[in-house]
Design a protein around this motif. Structure first.
Motif, short mmCIF file in Angstrom:
data_model
loop_
_atom_site.label_atom_id
_atom_site.label_comp_id
_atom_site.label_asym_id
_atom_site.label_seq_id
_atom_site.Cartn_x
_atom_site.Cartn_y
_atom_site.Cartn_z
N TYR A 229 0.84 -1.20 0.00
CA TYR A 229 0.00 0.00 0.00
C TYR A 229 0.87 1.25 0.00
O TYR A 229 0.55 2.24 -0.66
N GLU A 230 1.98 1.22 0.71
CA GLU A 230 2.90 2.35 0.70
C GLU A 230 3.44 2.61 -0.71
O GLU A 230 3.55 3.77 -1.14
N ALA A 231 3.76 1.54 -1.42
CA ALA A 231 4.25 1.70 -2.79
C ALA A 231 3.18 2.33 -3.67
O ALA A 231 3.47 3.21 -4.51
N TYR A 232 1.93 1.92 -3.46
CA TYR A 232 0.81 2.48 -4.22
C TYR A 232 0.62 3.96 -3.90
O TYR A 232 0.45 4.79 -4.80
N MET A 233 0.67 4.31 -2.60
CA MET A 233 0.52 5.70 -2.20
C MET A 233 1.65 6.56 -2.78
O MET A 233 1.45 7.69 -3.22
N GLN A 234 2.87 5.99 -2.77
CA GLN A 234 4.02 6.74 -3.27
C GLN A 234 3.90 6.98 -4.77
O GLN A 234 4.31 8.04 -5.28
N GLU A 235 3.35 6.00 -5.49
CA GLU A 235 3.12 6.17 -6.92
C GLU A 235 2.19 7.35 -7.17
O GLU A 235 2.43 8.19 -8.06
N LEU A 236 1.11 7.44 -6.37
CA LEU A 236 0.17 8.55 -6.52
C LEU A 236 0.82 9.89 -6.15
O LEU A 236 0.66 10.88 -6.85
N ALA A 237 1.57 9.90 -5.06
CA ALA A 237 2.21 11.14 -4.61
C ALA A 237 3.23 11.63 -5.63
O ALA A 237 3.37 12.83 -5.86
N GLY A 238 3.94 10.69 -6.25
CA GLY A 238 4.97 11.06 -7.21
C GLY A 238 4.44 11.70 -8.48
O GLY A 238 5.22 12.29 -9.25
N ARG A 239 3.14 11.62 -8.69
CA ARG A 239 2.54 12.23 -9.88
C ARG A 239 1.97 13.62 -9.62
O ARG A 239 1.39 14.23 -10.52
N THR A 240 2.11 14.13 -8.39
CA THR A 240 1.52 15.42 -8.06
C THR A 240 2.45 16.57 -8.40
O THR A 240 3.68 16.42 -8.43
N ARG A 241 1.86 17.73 -8.63
CA ARG A 241 2.65 18.95 -8.87
C ARG A 241 3.44 19.32 -7.63
O ARG A 241 4.55 19.85 -7.72
N ASP A 242 2.87 19.05 -6.44
CA ASP A 242 3.57 19.41 -5.21
C ASP A 242 4.85 18.61 -5.05
O ASP A 242 5.84 19.12 -4.50
N PHE A 243 4.87 17.36 -5.50
CA PHE A 243 6.11 16.58 -5.44
C PHE A 243 7.18 17.23 -6.31
O PHE A 243 8.33 17.40 -5.89
N ARG A 244 6.80 17.62 -7.51
CA ARG A 244 7.77 18.26 -8.39
C ARG A 244 8.27 19.57 -7.80
O ARG A 244 9.46 19.91 -7.89
N GLU A 245 7.35 20.32 -7.18
CA GLU A 245 7.74 21.57 -6.54
C GLU A 245 8.67 21.30 -5.36
O GLU A 245 9.65 22.02 -5.14
N GLY A 246 8.38 20.25 -4.57
CA GLY A 246 9.22 19.93 -3.43
C GLY A 246 10.64 19.58 -3.84
O GLY A 246 11.61 20.02 -3.21
N VAL A 247 10.79 18.81 -4.93
CA VAL A 247 12.11 18.46 -5.42
C VAL A 247 12.83 19.69 -5.95
O VAL A 247 14.03 19.91 -5.66
N SER A 248 12.11 20.54 -6.69
CA SER A 248 12.73 21.76 -7.22
C SER A 248 13.20 22.67 -6.10
O SER A 248 14.31 23.23 -6.15
#
Length: 261
Positions: A229-248
């Motif tokens: 389930y964690e892997a599934y949640m991480q897949e969803l989180a990795g597709r968000t704009r906020d994830f990209r913003e956090g990395v940037s």
């Protein structure tokens, strides 16, 4: 027009106030219905990124209004049906809302009012707050999620004591044993509550929703299931704009500007 619930929205924060101060914000049928509608409305509002739940006057919520006679079916009243129809949907609406819900416990939280506070993701308490698992005082068992949340927050032994004795827990003790997260002087209670709520509203809202889902899953499932389930949640989180913003933001050594998307 809503009479028992007040809602304000500002800076990404929706404040839902239980508004029956004359009876310490005890639940009647109308307030249950209006609170459920309010929770569902703010859950759908994309402009709301944090929800604060609090009470008007001296109390957070004193539980069921035992003097209420507004239910047209009072003569054929079933406590089980009342819990299923009036209270369980409220608890699910808080838990399933993919936004942070901050319980601002300004005074007594007793019975179903205590359960309501425990269902919130976080709890900030005034030094005048009190928690009471009051069900035993009227010969009842816990409901509205107390038997789920209480042992998870304070452990089975302490939960058993609080539920069986129905004793009052002060704001100070609530923080010490894990019922609450932050304790503030009553004079600064609302200032501190809004400051924390605004901070939560600036966070990665989608990720917070996924965090809630993952932690509730992790509380009850086997390790193998949780890991998947964690892997599934991480897949969803990795597709968000906020994830990209956090990395940037990390790469650019600046504070992230999350949009909740």
């Amino acid at each position: 027009m809503e009479e028992t619930i007040c809602i304000t929205r500002e800076e990404g924060v929706a404040v839902i106030t239980l508004n029956r101060p004359q009876v310490y914000n005890a639940f009647n049928n109308q307030m249950s219905q209006e609170l459920l509608k309010a929770l569902r409305d703010v859950a759908r509002d994309s402009g709301v990124r944090c929800v604060v739940l609090t009470g008007a006057g001296k109390a957070f919520c004193s539980g069921q209004d035992l003097g209420d006679r507004s239910d047209p079916n009072i003569e054929n009243f079933s406590l089980g049906d009342s819990v299923r129809g009036r209270y369980n949907p409220l608890i699910r609406a808080i838990v399933e809302m993919e936004k942070p819900v901050l319980g601002a416990v300004n005074g007594v939280a007793a019975g179903a009012g205590c359960s309501l506070a425990l269902a919130c993701d976080l709890r900030i308490v005034s030094d005048r707050a009190r928690f009471i698992e009051a069900f035993v005082r009227v010969g009842l068992a816990p409901d509205s999620g107390s038997s789920y949340f209480l042992p998870k927050l304070v452990g089975l032994g302490r939960a058993m004591e609080l539920a069986i004795t129905g004793r009052e827990v002060s704001a100070q003790e609530a923080v010490q044993i894990g019922l609450a997260n932050r304790l503030v002087p009553h004079e600064r209670f609302w200032e501190e509550t809004l400051a924390w709520a605004r901070q939560l509203a600036e966070g990665p809202t989608r990720a917070i929703g996924l965090i809630k889902r993952a932690l509730y899953k992790g509380a009850d499932a086997a390790l193998k299931e949780v890991l998947e389930y964690e892997a599934y949640m991480q897949e969803l989180a990795g597709r968000t704009r906020d994830f990209r913003e956090g990395v940037s933001a990390f790469m650019e050594k600046r504070r992230p500007r999350f949009q909740g998307e």
